[in-house]
Design a protein around this motif. Structure first.
Motif, mmCIF file in Angstrom:
data_model
loop_
_atom_site.group_PDB
_atom_site.id
_atom_site.type_symbol
_atom_site.label_atom_id
_atom_site.label_comp_id
_atom_site.label_asym_id
_atom_site.label_seq_id
_atom_site.Cartn_x
_atom_site.Cartn_y
_atom_site.Cartn_z
ATOM 1 N N ALA A 82 0.835 -1.209 0.000
ATOM 2 C CA ALA A 82 0.000 0.000 0.000
ATOM 3 C C ALA A 82 0.871 1.262 0.000
ATOM 4 O O ALA A 82 0.521 2.261 -0.645
ATOM 5 C CB ALA A 82 -0.943 0.003 1.197
ATOM 6 N N ASP A 83 1.991 1.231 0.708
ATOM 7 C CA ASP A 83 2.912 2.371 0.702
ATOM 8 C C ASP A 83 3.442 2.631 -0.706
ATOM 9 O O ASP A 83 3.514 3.783 -1.157
ATOM 10 C CB ASP A 83 4.103 2.124 1.637
ATOM 11 N N VAL A 84 3.813 1.573 -1.386
ATOM 12 C CA VAL A 84 4.347 1.695 -2.749
ATOM 13 C C VAL A 84 3.247 2.156 -3.701
ATOM 14 O O VAL A 84 3.468 3.025 -4.557
ATOM 15 C CB VAL A 84 4.991 0.369 -3.207
ATOM 16 N N GLU A 85 2.051 1.599 -3.537
ATOM 17 C CA GLU A 85 0.928 2.017 -4.375
ATOM 18 C C GLU A 85 0.615 3.496 -4.175
ATOM 19 O O GLU A 85 0.315 4.207 -5.151
ATOM 20 C CB GLU A 85 -0.308 1.177 -4.069
ATOM 21 N N ALA A 86 0.703 3.980 -2.945
ATOM 22 C CA ALA A 86 0.449 5.396 -2.670
ATOM 23 C C ALA A 86 1.473 6.269 -3.397
ATOM 24 O O ALA A 86 1.126 7.334 -3.936
ATOM 25 C CB ALA A 86 0.473 5.667 -1.164
ATOM 26 N N LEU A 88 3.066 5.430 -6.169
ATOM 27 C CA LEU A 88 2.720 5.364 -7.590
ATOM 28 C C LEU A 88 1.525 6.268 -7.904
ATOM 29 O O LEU A 88 1.514 6.961 -8.930
ATOM 30 C CB LEU A 88 2.427 3.921 -8.000
ATOM 31 N N ASP A 89 0.529 6.277 -7.013
ATOM 32 C CA ASP A 89 -0.627 7.162 -7.192
ATOM 33 C C ASP A 89 -0.195 8.622 -7.190
ATOM 34 O O ASP A 89 -0.690 9.429 -7.982
ATOM 35 C CB ASP A 89 -1.666 6.936 -6.094
ATOM 36 N N ARG A 90 0.737 8.973 -6.299
ATOM 37 C CA ARG A 90 1.230 10.346 -6.222
ATOM 38 C C ARG A 90 1.887 10.753 -7.531
ATOM 39 O O ARG A 90 1.771 11.887 -7.975
ATOM 40 C CB ARG A 90 2.222 10.480 -5.056
ATOM 41 N N ARG A 91 2.572 9.812 -8.162
ATOM 42 C CA ARG A 91 3.301 10.104 -9.406
ATOM 43 C C ARG A 91 2.417 10.053 -10.646
ATOM 44 O O ARG A 91 2.832 10.500 -11.711
ATOM 45 C CB ARG A 91 4.419 9.084 -9.600
ATOM 46 N N ALA A 98 9.814 14.906 -15.611
ATOM 47 C CA ALA A 98 9.541 15.899 -14.560
ATOM 48 C C ALA A 98 9.694 15.271 -13.175
ATOM 49 O O ALA A 98 10.218 15.909 -12.260
ATOM 50 C CB ALA A 98 8.139 16.481 -14.737
ATOM 51 N N GLU A 99 9.239 14.041 -13.023
ATOM 52 C CA GLU A 99 9.333 13.367 -11.720
ATOM 53 C C GLU A 99 10.795 13.169 -11.325
ATOM 54 O O GLU A 99 11.177 13.426 -10.189
ATOM 55 C CB GLU A 99 8.601 12.020 -11.780
#
Length: 104
Positions: A82-86, A88-91, A98-99
């Protein structure tokens, strides 16, 4: 939604408390985060080799091994899927260029 990765991550989390003599995951976790990271690196290299060689079936197998060992390595450091998914969602929706520039 429960995917195979979510179920695998949950199993890995459960195995943190298993007997290392009866669980490969528990045995890896008992060896510490550094060993888990080493094992992930080995599996990632094996996936790279199969990607270069072009054997699709072997690449799929090695990719599955790499994903498993990535999740074990994350669990060893208390990082969840879930931390990693969050992250990925942020990006999402941000250009890769740009990232990367924002990381500096």
């Amino acid at each position: 939604m429960s995917t195979g990765l979510h179920r695998l991550a949950a199993t890995i989390e459960d195995r943190k408390f298993a007997d290392p003599d009866s669980s490969w995951t528990a045995k890896l976790l008992a060896k510490g985060p550094e060993k888990c990271a080493e094992k992930f690196g080995e599996e990632a290299v094996e996936a790279i080799i199969e990607a270069v060689k072009g054997d699709r079936a072997k690449l799929i197998s090695e990719a599955a091994d790499a994903l498993y060992h990535l999740l074990v390595m994350l669990a060893a450091r208390g990082v969840t899927l879930a931390d990693v998914e969050a992250e990925l969602d942020r990006r999402e929706g941000v250009s890769g260029i740009a990232e990367k520039a924002a990381r500096k």
